[in-house]
Design a protein around this motif. Sequence first.
Motif, PDB file in Angstrom:
ATOM      1  N   GLU A   1      42.721  33.850  34.105  1.00 12.63           N
ATOM      2  CA  GLU A   1      41.548  34.713  33.977  1.00 12.63           C
ATOM      3  C   GLU A   1      40.838  34.897  35.315  1.00 12.63           C
ATOM      4  O   GLU A   1      40.437  35.999  35.667  1.00 12.63           O
ATOM      5  CB  GLU A   1      40.571  34.139  32.947  1.00 12.63           C
ATOM      6  CG  GLU A   1      41.087  34.153  31.517  1.00 12.63           C
ATOM      7  CD  GLU A   1      41.317  35.561  30.961  1.00 12.63           C
ATOM      8  OE1 GLU A   1      40.678  36.518  31.468  1.00 12.63           O
ATOM      9  OE2 GLU A   1      42.140  35.719  30.040  1.00 12.63           O
TER      10      GLU A   1
ATOM     11  N   GLY B   1      41.189  42.730  33.472  1.00 10.82           N
ATOM     12  CA  GLY B   1      40.220  42.269  32.478  1.00 10.82           C
ATOM     13  C   GLY B   1      39.555  43.464  31.829  1.00 10.82           C
ATOM     14  O   GLY B   1      39.723  44.592  32.269  1.00 10.82           O
TER      15      GLY B   1
ATOM     16  N   ALA C   1      35.857  36.194  29.380  1.00 13.31           N
ATOM     17  CA  ALA C   1      36.472  35.046  30.048  1.00 13.31           C
ATOM     18  C   ALA C   1      35.429  34.118  30.651  1.00 13.31           C
ATOM     19  O   ALA C   1      35.409  32.921  30.370  1.00 13.31           O
ATOM     20  CB  ALA C   1      37.443  35.524  31.117  1.00 13.31           C
TER      21      ALA C   1
HETATM   22 MG    MG Z   1      38.193  38.796  33.492  1.00 13.89          MG
END
Ligand code: MG
Length: 620
Positions: free
Chosen positions: A37, A101, A106
């Motif tokens: 992430e 993303g 996250a």
């Molecule tokens: Mg992200």
Amino acid sequence: MHTAPEGEARILELPELVINQIAAGEVVERPASVVKELVENALDAGASEIRIDLEEGGVKLVRIVDNGCGMGPDDLRLAFQQHATSKLRSAEDLEHIGSLGFRGEALASIGSVSRARIVSRPEDSELGWEVVNEGGRIAEVREAPAARGTTIEVRDLFYNTPARRRFLKRTSTELGRCLDVLQRTALAHVGVGFTVTHDRARVFDVESSMNMRDRVRRLFGVELAESLVPVGGEDGDTRISGFVAPPRFSRRDTSRQMWFLNGRPMRDRILSRVLKEGYRGFLVEGRQPVAFLTLSMDPSKVDVNVHPTKSEVRFREERRLFGFLVNRLREAVSQTDISTPGDKLLGTAARRGGWTPREDAPGQARLPDPGAPRPWSRGGSTSGQAQGDDSTPRVREVAGRPFEEVYGDGSAVGQPAAAEESKAWDACDQFKGPFLQIDKTYIVRALPDGFEVIDQHAFHERVTYEGLRAQLRGGSVEVQRRLVPELVEVSRADIETLQPHLEGLRKIGVEVEVFGATTLAVQGLPALLRNPDPEGVVRDILAVVEKTGQAPTAEDVVEEVLHSAACRSSIMAGDELRDDSIRALLERAAELENDQTCPHARPTRVRFTLEDLEKAFHRR
Ligand code: MG
Ligand code: ADP
């Protein structure tokens, strides 16, 4: 059950911390997910250099330093908030996601199960800021000295969720998974430099200027890198590029199988099947090919919002994509160096016989020095949780040795590619003879630069099979009709199984009719089959149709039927062959796409170069 007092609702909205921890259950499974992430965030921020520092397999610390766009105080205030993202504004944006993303969960999730800190300075700012999140308690944003870009530190993962912490494996396993993510990311993002350390020791790095082949060389060794064959092609705005490795690099696990979709490392069922199809007939059962493939397509043709970790996707035009990819792959795979190099065999023989032809015999992995200290070693899988284990790269001794030497598997050590040699061979196949038949099984023939040994059965099988495939692709299979149909006794159930497929079978040159309640009549078979065995062919087909439950027009079924038909009709080991039939066979083989392995991927010919002979006789 908990009963609510009169007048008070039983259903309550969950506190934000609990929401975040539930979300963390999906997104943050282990240190490797944190790494994934955070590195994705750095890439989305446009970073060209990313440094990753890990401690204790990432459990104690994951620190990511990037030189991307950075965040100002207002962004930092929101960064740890659930569903706060700069990458998505409206539902329409979901239709064409270009960033890695987009779910904005996250950082909130990670912060709720660790002690996290972000320090950042945007490009246009003199000042830096920091924000701290301790297990979900987010502090005020403060001014702090910072370089341009962002540093995120995640310490003590799961310190406040002991149940989750117990699921973590030993350090070496967690580290292995982090490195797997990082290797894939480093290969997916040519143009970005990565530096990775563990417990302060350098693990690997790739410079931003390195292309994909350079990166493979750095990560997995020179032999693999030099043997790769490029893949390329486009279909509308869908493009594939990358590399496939010769079948001999195949492994038991899929850790060297990498697909990148629009920059996102991907483990997708369809894409795995594409690879399997692309290597069909080149690999033995159970082996996984090695390939590094980049797929780019219009984001609106693929849905990446299927799974929280985004590692699964859904393609809109799956069938078309499948066909396109398989064809491009097959093309490339058939150009890899498939012959079995004799020097490998000499290496094996040398080890068996206990002599050493040369210091570093090919095929002999240089084993790590057992005296070297072991900062970590690969842990065996300890619990029942074997899932995803094949993604774990082997971590071996590293102290004091170049990464690729240790990190590549044995086969990736030290030998130059055989590709050049094989090209030289192809130019001088003369079919001249004389040939030497040994034990009515092997044919030996001299070549300008050595000799080769052919397994006559495997070789004939391949020639027949490829011939059938070529006819099939050309649209029609030449059929040899029988004067008198051959009758095959089967069961009633068999007839029912086969009946719906008779038309499909006709297309592949197998002409069968129902002759009675329990009798089939074989009227014709592909002309390429030598000594056809109608009953055997019918039984094979029944077995294949039963096993797969599919019509024989489906490509894989056709291939299986052809495999077994080719095998049944081939010159067997034990047939005596004259020079002219050997010559005819070699000539037919020369026209084929691939004649180096039999349809079951056993080698059909093994070549020895003069160099191999010199080594064997200690002349060099
Ligand atoms: Mg992200
Ligand atoms: P997402 O990536 O899905 O948007 P995250 O929770 O991972 O959600 O990140 C939230 C937001 O924080 C991002 O949208 C981005 O604006 C900002 N951000 C996170 N990491 C970085 C970084 N390394 N550099 C710049 N901005 C970042």
